[in-house]
Design a protein around this motif. Structure first.
Motif, mmCIF file in Angstrom:
data_model
loop_
_atom_site.group_PDB
_atom_site.id
_atom_site.type_symbol
_atom_site.label_atom_id
_atom_site.label_comp_id
_atom_site.label_asym_id
_atom_site.label_seq_id
_atom_site.Cartn_x
_atom_site.Cartn_y
_atom_site.Cartn_z
ATOM 1 N N ALA A 17 19.859 28.527 31.276
ATOM 2 C CA ALA A 17 19.189 29.722 30.744
ATOM 3 C C ALA A 17 18.346 30.392 31.827
ATOM 4 O O ALA A 17 18.232 31.612 31.872
ATOM 5 C CB ALA A 17 18.331 29.358 29.537
ATOM 6 N N GLY A 18 17.724 29.591 32.682
ATOM 7 C CA GLY A 18 16.940 30.144 33.778
ATOM 8 C C GLY A 18 15.609 30.737 33.368
ATOM 9 O O GLY A 18 14.871 31.257 34.201
ATOM 10 N N GLU A 19 15.298 30.685 32.086
ATOM 11 C CA GLU A 19 14.021 31.181 31.570
ATOM 12 C C GLU A 19 13.717 30.444 30.273
ATOM 13 O O GLU A 19 14.617 29.854 29.673
ATOM 14 C CB GLU A 19 14.090 32.693 31.323
ATOM 15 C CG GLU A 19 15.091 33.096 30.266
ATOM 16 C CD GLU A 19 15.198 34.603 30.105
ATOM 17 O OE1 GLU A 19 14.648 35.342 30.925
ATOM 18 O OE2 GLU A 19 15.828 35.026 29.139
ATOM 19 N N PRO A 20 12.472 30.454 29.840
ATOM 20 C CA PRO A 20 12.140 29.787 28.578
ATOM 21 C C PRO A 20 12.913 30.416 27.412
ATOM 22 O O PRO A 20 13.080 31.630 27.359
ATOM 23 C CB PRO A 20 10.640 30.046 28.424
ATOM 24 C CG PRO A 20 10.152 30.269 29.825
ATOM 25 C CD PRO A 20 11.281 30.984 30.515
ATOM 26 N N ILE A 21 13.415 29.552 26.514
ATOM 27 C CA ILE A 21 14.168 30.031 25.358
ATOM 28 C C ILE A 21 13.691 29.338 24.087
ATOM 29 O O ILE A 21 13.099 28.261 24.136
ATOM 30 C CB ILE A 21 15.688 29.821 25.524
ATOM 31 C CG1 ILE A 21 16.055 28.349 25.719
ATOM 32 C CG2 ILE A 21 16.233 30.670 26.670
ATOM 33 C CD1 ILE A 21 17.554 28.076 25.742
ATOM 34 N N LEU A 75 8.682 28.719 22.888
ATOM 35 C CA LEU A 75 9.697 28.800 23.925
ATOM 36 C C LEU A 75 9.701 27.481 24.700
ATOM 37 O O LEU A 75 8.652 26.865 24.896
ATOM 38 C CB LEU A 75 9.394 29.961 24.878
ATOM 39 C CG LEU A 75 9.410 31.346 24.258
ATOM 40 C CD1 LEU A 75 8.976 32.395 25.273
ATOM 41 C CD2 LEU A 75 10.788 31.676 23.701
ATOM 42 N N TRP A 76 10.873 27.078 25.157
ATOM 43 C CA TRP A 76 11.047 25.804 25.840
ATOM 44 C C TRP A 76 11.630 26.014 27.223
ATOM 45 O O TRP A 76 12.420 26.933 27.434
ATOM 46 C CB TRP A 76 11.990 24.892 25.042
ATOM 47 C CG TRP A 76 11.461 24.543 23.705
ATOM 48 C CD1 TRP A 76 11.644 25.235 22.534
ATOM 49 C CD2 TRP A 76 10.653 23.426 23.366
ATOM 50 N NE1 TRP A 76 11.001 24.599 21.502
ATOM 51 C CE2 TRP A 76 10.392 23.492 21.978
ATOM 52 C CE3 TRP A 76 10.131 22.359 24.101
ATOM 53 C CZ2 TRP A 76 9.622 22.538 21.328
ATOM 54 C CZ3 TRP A 76 9.368 21.417 23.447
ATOM 55 C CH2 TRP A 76 9.124 21.505 22.069
ATOM 56 N N GLU A 77 11.254 25.134 28.159
ATOM 57 C CA GLU A 77 11.816 25.165 29.508
ATOM 58 C C GLU A 77 11.811 23.761 30.096
ATOM 59 O O GLU A 77 11.100 22.881 29.598
ATOM 60 C CB GLU A 77 11.034 26.116 30.403
ATOM 61 C CG GLU A 77 9.618 25.670 30.683
ATOM 62 C CD GLU A 77 8.840 26.651 31.544
ATOM 63 O OE1 GLU A 77 9.417 27.633 32.008
ATOM 64 O OE2 GLU A 77 7.637 26.416 31.725
ATOM 65 N N VAL A 78 12.607 23.569 31.138
ATOM 66 C CA VAL A 78 12.645 22.281 31.835
ATOM 67 C C VAL A 78 11.299 22.104 32.537
ATOM 68 O O VAL A 78 10.780 23.037 33.156
ATOM 69 C CB VAL A 78 13.808 22.236 32.846
ATOM 70 C CG1 VAL A 78 13.787 20.955 33.648
ATOM 71 C CG2 VAL A 78 15.146 22.393 32.119
ATOM 72 N N ALA A 79 10.735 20.901 32.466
ATOM 73 C CA ALA A 79 9.412 20.644 33.016
ATOM 74 C C ALA A 79 9.422 20.499 34.536
ATOM 75 O O ALA A 79 8.456 20.839 35.205
ATOM 76 C CB ALA A 79 8.788 19.397 32.394
ATOM 77 N N ALA A 80 10.481 19.987 35.102
ATOM 78 C CA ALA A 80 10.478 19.776 36.552
ATOM 79 C C ALA A 80 11.769 20.241 37.178
ATOM 80 O O ALA A 80 12.770 20.370 36.595
ATOM 81 C CB ALA A 80 10.273 18.312 36.863
#
Length: 80
Positions: A17-21, A75-80
């Motif tokens: 996604a490259g951005e929070p979704i 919204l969710w995103e990868v932490a690291a």
């Protein structure tokens, strides 16, 4: 969705996604990735399951919440 590594698939969706979704967007992309029909009743169940997966990944330090939109949706995103 038995036999699917949901944690790995969710991490891939978030990275791609490259951005929070949102969970709903994650469920839509997850379903598309795995060839699951994306009718509303399927997406609702998928989103519910992925919400639990996101919580597990948060506890493990792999993902994080990244604010909100619409006043309530996280919204969710990868932490690291």
């Amino acid at each position: 969705m038995n036999g699917i590594n949901k944690r790995q698939a969710v991490l891939e969706v978030l990275r791609e996604a490259g951005e929070p979704i949102s969970v709903t967007d994650c469920a839509t992309k997850f379903a598309s990735k795995l060839g699951i029909p994306s009718e509303p009743q399927n997406l609702s169940g998928t989103a519910h399951r992925l919400s639990a997966v996101l919580t597990q990944l948060t506890t493990a330090g792999r993902v994080r919440q990244s604010g909100q939109f619409d006043g309530r949706k996280v919204l969710w995103e990868v932490a690291a």
